[in-house]
Design a protein around this motif. Structure first.
Motif, PDB file in Angstrom:
ATOM      1  N   UNK A 113       0.850  -1.189   0.000  1.00 33.84           N
ATOM      2  CA  UNK A 113       0.000   0.000   0.000  1.00 33.84           C
ATOM      3  C   UNK A 113       0.888   1.243   0.000  1.00 33.84           C
ATOM      4  N   UNK A 114       0.645   2.138  -0.950  1.00 30.53           N
ATOM      5  CA  UNK A 114       1.434   3.377  -1.018  1.00 30.53           C
ATOM      6  C   UNK A 114       0.534   4.620  -1.053  1.00 30.53           C
ATOM      7  N   UNK A 115      -0.760   4.429  -0.846  1.00 32.53           N
ATOM      8  CA  UNK A 115      -1.695   5.551  -0.856  1.00 32.53           C
ATOM      9  C   UNK A 115      -2.362   5.736   0.490  1.00 32.53           C
ATOM     10  N   UNK A 116      -3.288   6.695   0.572  1.00 35.13           N
ATOM     11  CA  UNK A 116      -3.977   6.969   1.831  1.00 35.13           C
ATOM     12  C   UNK A 116      -5.313   7.636   1.534  1.00 35.13           C
ATOM     13  N   UNK A 117      -6.252   7.411   2.413  1.00 33.25           N
ATOM     14  CA  UNK A 117      -7.555   8.086   2.333  1.00 33.25           C
ATOM     15  C   UNK A 117      -7.362   9.471   2.951  1.00 33.25           C
ATOM     16  N   UNK A 118      -7.096  10.441   2.100  1.00 35.34           N
ATOM     17  CA  UNK A 118      -6.656  11.758   2.556  1.00 35.34           C
ATOM     18  C   UNK A 118      -7.641  12.410   3.527  1.00 35.34           C
ATOM     19  N   UNK A 119      -8.909  12.423   3.173  1.00 36.29           N
ATOM     20  CA  UNK A 119      -9.905  13.124   4.002  1.00 36.29           C
ATOM     21  C   UNK A 119     -10.012  12.499   5.388  1.00 36.29           C
ATOM     22  N   UNK A 120     -10.109  11.172   5.421  1.00 40.03           N
ATOM     23  CA  UNK A 120     -10.266  10.474   6.700  1.00 40.03           C
ATOM     24  C   UNK A 120      -9.058  10.684   7.600  1.00 40.03           C
ATOM     25  N   UNK A 121      -7.851  10.474   7.063  1.00 34.72           N
ATOM     26  CA  UNK A 121      -6.658  10.505   7.905  1.00 34.72           C
ATOM     27  C   UNK A 121      -6.161  11.926   8.168  1.00 34.72           C
TER      28      UNK A 121
END
Length: 332
Positions: A113-121
């Motif tokens: 995994x190299x991405x992220x849920x920007x809004x949540x985190x």
């Protein structure tokens, strides 16, 4: 004497009528005559006894068939209820998570995994910073620097696979700054994989071993927060059992939970139970944990590196496995 002879003749006549009914295949008439013979108090002939036993066996067989049919119906209803309780994986949401986190499955055991849920985190991080700033504002500046330095040094033990002393008041705060967000990220994805396989239901129980501030509960709560943007989540009921040696971690974790998670609109009703105990000391608290109750056990600690403790942990987990191996164990 005449009455006795009369009874004998009547009984003989009934027996003849009984035989005749059987020969004609008139079972209803035979049953009626058998009842009359039994009511008169006369002894059954061998044929009458045989027919009576046959009727009893047939009646028992019919009762068993009815009982089996009733149990089968109840089993089907229960199975349907269980099926209805399970959350059906949503294909659109699953695709969204794979794309957002840039998940790449290299093999059966390796997921990158190299991405992220920007809004949540981003929101989680902002609220965590606000919480820590509020906590640090209560401490004089000179004391704050020294106490933070002690806590940082304490937690550095984790880098070499050792347990910190956890004796400093700001150790939980430093944990929040250095490890919490990353660990929530990992637990978020772990719960997502369980959801993807259709193993999450609307009601389940978690035993979190070495729970710290409840990181696994945060990961799960954020996952449900993400789900709510794609589909309506049914009313959820989650029982979370925190087993942690350090009460300061439990206290700070619950404190931040109340300030952030509980302030949001969520379909998840989470009921907490906190037990502060060392499972390796096997005291009254740890031995009092309910058995055949938990659907998931979460293990989030580095003590698996130690052979003796690993053996004790396996014994501990096996004690709380549910019947039919329903329970899933997640190590992070």
């Amino acid at each position: 004497m005449v009455l006795a002879m009369s009874n004998i003749l009547v009984n003989w006549w009934r027996s003849q009528q009984f035989k005749s009914a059987l020969q004609r295949g008139d079972i209803g008439r035979a049953i009626s005559i058998l009842k009359a013979i039994q009511k008169s108090g006369a002894k059954f002939s061998w044929l009458e006894k045989l027919f009576r036993d046959k009727l009893q066996l047939e009646r028992s067989h019919l009762d068993y068939k009815k009982e089996i049919a009733s149990l089968s119906k109840k089993f089907q209803q229960a199975s349907q209820q269980i099926k209805n309780l399970l959350l059906t994986p949503d294909a659109e949401f699953i695709n969204y998570i794979y794309n957002t986190f840039k998940l790449v499955k290299h093999d059966e055991y390796k997921l990158q995994s190299t991405g992220i849920h920007q809004k949540i985190f981003d929101e989680l991080e902002d609220k965590l910073v606000e919480y820590l700033q509020a906590e640090f504002s209560k401490i004089p500046e000179q004391q704050l620097a020294m106490r933070l330095e002690d806590a940082v040094e304490d937690l550095n033990s984790l880098k070499i696979g050792q347990d910190p002393d956890y004796r400093f008041s700001l150790t939980p705060h430093v944990y929040f700054m250095k490890y919490f967000l990353e660990n929530v990220y990992c637990l978020y994805l772990a719960w997502f994989l369980i959801y993807q396989d259709g193993l999450l239901s609307t009601k389940f129980n978690i035993l979190d071993i070495a729970a710290g501030p409840g990181t696994s509960a945060y990961g799960l709560a954020l996952l449900f927060q993400s789900c709510s943007n794609f589909f309506d989540i049914p009313q959820m009921h989650l029982s979370y059992y925190s087993l942690e040696k350090q009460d300061a971690f439990q206290y700070r974790g619950l404190q931040f939970w109340r300030k952030y998670i509980e302030s949001r609109i969520t379909p998840v009703n989470t009921f907490f139970r906190f037990v502060t105990a060392d499972i390796f000391s096997w005291d009254a608290k740890s031995s009092n944990i309910p058995t055949e109750f938990f659907d998931f056990i979460v293990v989030s600690h580095c003590f698996l590196q130690i052979t003796l403790k690993e053996f004790k942990l396996i014994i501990f987990i096996n004690k709380y496995l549910q019947i039919a191996l329903k329970l899933k164990v997640m190590c992070c």
